[in-house]
Design a protein around this motif. Structure first.
Motif, mmCIF file in Angstrom:
data_model
loop_
_atom_site.group_PDB
_atom_site.id
_atom_site.type_symbol
_atom_site.label_atom_id
_atom_site.label_comp_id
_atom_site.label_asym_id
_atom_site.label_seq_id
_atom_site.Cartn_x
_atom_site.Cartn_y
_atom_site.Cartn_z
ATOM 1 N N UNK A 17 24.171 34.457 -6.359
ATOM 2 C CA UNK A 17 24.492 34.785 -7.756
ATOM 3 C C UNK A 17 25.121 36.167 -7.859
ATOM 4 N N UNK A 18 24.637 37.102 -7.041
ATOM 5 C CA UNK A 18 25.202 38.460 -7.058
ATOM 6 C C UNK A 18 26.626 38.464 -6.498
ATOM 7 N N UNK A 19 26.811 37.763 -5.379
ATOM 8 C CA UNK A 19 28.133 37.714 -4.745
ATOM 9 C C UNK A 19 29.135 36.993 -5.642
ATOM 10 N N UNK A 27 31.251 31.870 -6.659
ATOM 11 C CA UNK A 27 31.196 31.548 -8.091
ATOM 12 C C UNK A 27 31.323 30.040 -8.313
ATOM 13 N N UNK A 28 32.229 29.399 -7.559
ATOM 14 C CA UNK A 28 32.384 27.950 -7.688
ATOM 15 C C UNK A 28 31.097 27.227 -7.328
ATOM 16 N N UNK A 84 27.752 20.447 -0.166
ATOM 17 C CA UNK A 84 27.187 21.792 -0.248
ATOM 18 C C UNK A 84 28.292 22.810 -0.523
ATOM 19 N N UNK A 85 29.434 22.652 0.132
ATOM 20 C CA UNK A 85 30.487 23.667 0.122
ATOM 21 C C UNK A 85 31.571 23.382 -0.908
ATOM 22 N N UNK A 86 32.060 24.410 -1.578
ATOM 23 C CA UNK A 86 33.204 24.235 -2.486
ATOM 24 C C UNK A 86 34.449 23.702 -1.776
ATOM 25 N N UNK A 102 29.241 15.318 -6.822
ATOM 26 C CA UNK A 102 28.480 16.462 -7.329
ATOM 27 C C UNK A 102 28.268 17.494 -6.230
ATOM 28 N N UNK A 103 27.946 18.714 -6.657
ATOM 29 C CA UNK A 103 27.404 19.696 -5.726
ATOM 30 C C UNK A 103 25.935 19.358 -5.463
#
Length: 408
Positions: A17-19, A27-28, A84-86, A102-103
């Motif tokens: 969340x910070x990154x 963010x994605x 898992x990955x964007x 979905x993610x």
């Protein structure tokens, strides 16, 4: 150990969340997971549902032939596909054979329960190397059949270490494990996991199907006609330099180069490297005398898997970096593959080298020696080509085995 895992997941999510505040990919992932949980509230899936999870795009290529076979066998069956990955989700979020893409939510007990209760899968398939403790535990408790396909295990994995008891527990949650090779099976047997089957790698089925439906490029056919052609597949600067060094001393063959990165700066770098030769980008071939060209730089995505049809030998990039790219695509067309030294975590590359259908090089001298052998000795080239084709044909069939067992 479960406590440490739980804390690790919480820390990872907090850092993510910070990154995400300054990193687009993070963010994605954060927003994608949030969107998944929102969509679950309005979800209504009727009929039998199979959930297939892939870490990223590479694993999707292993799961894809299974999805296609499921839909062919049972057109009305629902398929939920998660990533898992964007890099996997963003490319395949509109994949037409999945009813829902979905993610994967964060692996926390509350998320797991909400997700599984919402999609209500009859069976779950994890692809290659995905082990999420709370998901696996909950699926096991709910008596939902759970499988892993195209899995590959090595002695250095935590499951096989003295401290691996907690990790081994996750393996017991699977209904069955479909592994790629005998070594993986032997490692599982040694720790008391016998519900496995050596079924191979589903990627071979996918790549073979792509080859059977390869696109034709008339301009490349004219370019390659009556010439020996090397294909540079997913190349990086180090490999491109090796190829350029060899071309300067060997004028009797042509090059089709598909760099891994096709942004303008890299394309200009390649053009400078090959400035001694007649060279053109694929997008500009309509302005060129194709017969007089020595090099074509492919600056368009999505061509490589079909492009191998115009070659005789392939150099596959990535072996001087984090790891080689796809060697199977070239082998399917009967091309011997040359690669850098970082290939040992890829079973198919190890197999090809053992069969003399693949060759590892570490410098210009080694590259020249292998290329001379392949391009100047017709018998050697023919034997390596035959070995490549035979290997791919031998490895095909994993998808059929898995789907027939899971969906009869």
């Amino acid at each position: 150990m479960s406590l440490f895992y739980h804390l690790g997941i919480l820390v990872f999510n907090a850092l993510l969340s910070a990154v995400a505040l300054f990193n687009a990919k993070a963010k994605m992932l954060v927003e994608g997971r949030r969107e998944t949980m929102r969509r679950l509230k309005e979800l209504d899936l009727d009929g039998r549902t199979t959930w297939i999870h892939c870490a990223s795009l590479g694993e999707f290529e292993q799961g894809r032939p299974v999805i296609e076979r499921i839909k062919k066998k049972n057109p009305g069956q629902r398929v939920v596909l998660t990533f898992f990955s964007p890099s996997g989700y963003e490319v395949q979020k509109n994949y037409p054979l999945a009813d829902l893409v979905l993610y994967l939510p964060a692996d926390r007990p509350s998320n797991v329960k909400k997700f599984v209760m919402a999609i209500r899968p009859q069976e779950v398939i994890f692809v290659k190397y995905e082990f999420w403790y709370y998901f696996l535990k909950y699926l096991h408790e709910q008596k939902i059949k759970t499988y892993i396909i195209s899995a590959i295990f090595r002695p250095q994995h935590a499951f096989f270490k003295w401290y691996g008891g907690w990790y081994r527990k996750m393996l017991h949650y699977f209904t069955k494990l479909y592994v790629q090779d005998e070594q993986s099976g032997q490692l599982l047997s040694a720790i008391g996991i016998d519900n496995y089957q050596v079924a191979g790698d589903t990627r071979f089925d996918r790549v073979f199907e792509i080859a059977q439906n390869a696109k034709e490029y008339p301009a490349l056919e004219v370019f390659a006609q009556d010439s020996l052609v090397m294909i540079g597949g997913s190349s990086w600067p180090m490999g491109e330099k090796l190829i350029a060094d060899y071309l300067r001393h060997n004028p009797d063959f042509k090059l089709l180069l598909a760099p891994h990165e096709i942004h303008e700066a890299h394309l200009q770098q390649i053009e400078a490297l090959f400035s001694d030769f007649s060279c053109a980008r694929f997008s500009e071939l309509d302005k060129c005398d194709l017969k007089k060209l020595r090099i074509v730089i492919v600056n368009t995505m999505g061509m490589l898997s079909s492009m191998y049809r115009y070659g005789h030998v392939a150099y596959i990039g990535g072996g001087f970096g984090s790891g080689i790219h796809n060697t199977i695509e070239a082998s399917t067309f009967g091309l011997p593959v040359v690669m850098g030294p970082n290939y040992k975590k890829y079973q198919e590359a190890c197999d090809l080298i053992q069969l003399q259908a693949g060759f590892s090089v570490s410098d210009s001298a080694g590259f020249a020696e292998v290329m001379d052998r392949l391009l100047k000795d017709k018998l050697c080239l023919a034997k390596s080509s035959e070995a490549a084709v035979n290997y791919v044909n031998k490895m095909r069939g994993s998808t059929e085995v898995i789907v027939e067992q899971l969906f009869t």
